[in-house]
Design an enzyme around this catalytic site. Sequence first.
Site, PDB file in Angstrom:
ATOM      1  N   HIS A 240      15.420 -16.691   0.206  1.00  0.00           N
ATOM      2  CA  HIS A 240      14.830 -15.240  -0.343  1.00  0.00           C
ATOM      3  C   HIS A 240      14.352 -14.215   0.492  1.00  0.00           C
ATOM      4  O   HIS A 240      14.927 -12.622   0.565  1.00  0.00           O
ATOM      5  CB  HIS A 240      13.319 -15.577  -0.965  1.00  0.00           C
ATOM      6  CG  HIS A 240      13.312 -15.942  -2.347  1.00  0.00           C
ATOM      7  ND1 HIS A 240      12.232 -17.256  -2.423  1.00  0.00           N
ATOM      8  CD2 HIS A 240      13.947 -16.007  -3.900  1.00  0.00           C
ATOM      9  CE1 HIS A 240      12.696 -17.994  -3.568  1.00  0.00           C
ATOM     10  NE2 HIS A 240      13.825 -17.234  -4.586  1.00  0.00           N
TER      11      HIS A 240
ATOM     12  N   GLN B  68      14.318 -18.878 -19.441  1.00  0.00           N
ATOM     13  CA  GLN B  68      14.827 -19.915 -18.773  1.00  0.00           C
ATOM     14  C   GLN B  68      15.001 -20.939 -18.647  1.00  0.00           C
ATOM     15  O   GLN B  68      15.877 -21.722 -18.392  1.00  0.00           O
ATOM     16  CB  GLN B  68      15.432 -18.842 -17.549  1.00  0.00           C
ATOM     17  CG  GLN B  68      14.899 -18.531 -16.970  1.00  0.00           C
ATOM     18  CD  GLN B  68      14.714 -17.803 -15.652  1.00  0.00           C
ATOM     19  OE1 GLN B  68      15.343 -16.899 -15.674  1.00  0.00           O
ATOM     20  NE2 GLN B  68      15.839 -19.266 -14.520  1.00  0.00           N
TER      21      GLN B  68
ATOM     22  N   LYS C  33      24.217 -19.577  -3.259  1.00  0.00           N
ATOM     23  CA  LYS C  33      23.653 -20.528  -4.379  1.00  0.00           C
ATOM     24  C   LYS C  33      23.622 -21.309  -6.189  1.00  0.00           C
ATOM     25  O   LYS C  33      24.103 -21.916  -6.368  1.00  0.00           O
ATOM     26  CB  LYS C  33      21.888 -21.410  -3.624  1.00  0.00           C
ATOM     27  CG  LYS C  33      21.537 -23.370  -3.811  1.00  0.00           C
ATOM     28  CD  LYS C  33      20.080 -23.289  -3.005  1.00  0.00           C
ATOM     29  CE  LYS C  33      19.922 -24.782  -3.735  1.00  0.00           C
ATOM     30  NZ  LYS C  33      18.800 -23.750  -5.816  1.00  0.00           N
TER      31      LYS C  33
ATOM     32  N   SER D 228      12.987 -23.850  -4.080  1.00  0.00           N
ATOM     33  CA  SER D 228      11.591 -23.197  -4.607  1.00  0.00           C
ATOM     34  C   SER D 228      11.562 -24.983  -4.423  1.00  0.00           C
ATOM     35  O   SER D 228      10.098 -25.911  -4.795  1.00  0.00           O
ATOM     36  CB  SER D 228      11.782 -22.414  -5.153  1.00  0.00           C
ATOM     37  OG  SER D 228      11.260 -21.353  -5.002  1.00  0.00           O
ATOM     38  N   ARG D 229      12.180 -25.515  -5.208  1.00  0.00           N
ATOM     39  CA  ARG D 229      11.732 -27.115  -5.746  1.00  0.00           C
ATOM     40  C   ARG D 229      12.320 -28.247  -5.202  1.00  0.00           C
ATOM     41  O   ARG D 229      11.895 -29.190  -5.525  1.00  0.00           O
ATOM     42  CB  ARG D 229      13.251 -27.664  -7.387  1.00  0.00           C
ATOM     43  CG  ARG D 229      13.087 -26.418  -8.117  1.00  0.00           C
ATOM     44  CD  ARG D 229      13.969 -26.431  -9.617  1.00  0.00           C
ATOM     45  NE  ARG D 229      13.070 -26.832 -10.937  1.00  0.00           N
ATOM     46  CZ  ARG D 229      13.982 -25.367 -11.241  1.00  0.00           C
ATOM     47  NH1 ARG D 229      14.988 -24.599 -11.057  1.00  0.00           N
ATOM     48  NH2 ARG D 229      12.904 -25.416 -12.487  1.00  0.00           N
TER      49      ARG D 229
END
Length: 272
Positions: free
Chosen positions: A34, A58, A145, A182-183
Site C-alpha cells: 500500500h 465483497q 497483485k 494483509s493476509r
Amino acid sequence: MQILKTIEELQDIRKNINSNVGFIPTMGALHDGHISLIKKARLENEIVVVSIFVNPTQFLLGEDLNTYPRKDEADKKICELCKVDYLFMPEISTMYSEEEILIKAPNKSYILEGLARPGHFDGVLQVVLKLFGIVQPTNAYFGKKDAQQLSLITQMVKNLFLPINIIPCEIVRENDGLAMSSRNVYLNNEQRSDALLLSKSLYLAASLVAKNEKNTSILTNKISEMMKNLNVEYIAIVDREFNEIETIELDNTIILIVVRFEQTRLLDNIWI
Ligand code: PAF
C-alpha cells in the site's frame, strides 16, 4: 492530514479542490505494498486521498470479514508519515443503505478468483464505484497483485465513462520474494516458508519464457511440478483481458497462481 468519517465532510473539501487528486482505496492493515501506491500517488498528484473501509459486500458468507486484520491506529500513522492529505474512514452505515442499486460484474468475474468467490467482484465494483463517486479522483492506484480486480475496475471505468485514470502498480515483495498481503499474517512459520514456492515458480516460468518457451501447457506443468506438495487452487495463464491463452503473448500475458494454506488463500502473479 485530516481524518474524515462522513461523506459530507469529504464532498465539502472536494468541491474546493481544482488540482489533481490521487486516490488509493484500501481495506487497511497497510503494508509496504500500500505504501508504494501512496508514494506513487504522492509524486503524481497535488492532493492524496486514502480510504480505509473493510467492505462487507465483497466477503462471502464464511469468509474472514470478522477476523480481517484491523490496524486503525498503525494505519493512521503510516498515512501521516506518507503525507496523505485526507484519510477517509467511513462506517458501514455511511457507505450502505438498506436498499441498494446493485452492480453486476461481467462474466469474466466468474472465472479464477470469481469462481472461488462468486459475487466477490460485484461487491468490489460496488464499493469502488461508490468511493469514486465520493472522492472523484483524477488518478486511482491499484496493485497488479489483484490482477483480476484491476482488470474489472479498468473495464468498469471504461464502460461507465468515468473520467478517472486507473494506474496499475507493481507488486511489492518481501526480501525473500513473498508478495505482500494483509493476509500473510495468518501464515504459520512452515506455511510462510512453503509460500515462497509461489514466487519461485513464477520466476521459473518467466525464465523459461525468456529462453523462448511460449507453450502455456508446458509452463503450467513446470509450475505445478514445483508446487506438487501444496494445495494449489489454480494456475492460469491469461491475456490481460483474462482470456486463457495457449501461447505466451509478450507484454500481454499474466501468469496467476493461487494456493490455499488451510483457510488462507495466497495469490501471486507475474506480468510477462
Ligand atoms: O483491494 C482491496 O483492498 C479492495 O478490494 C478494495 C479495492 C479496497 C475494495 O474494497
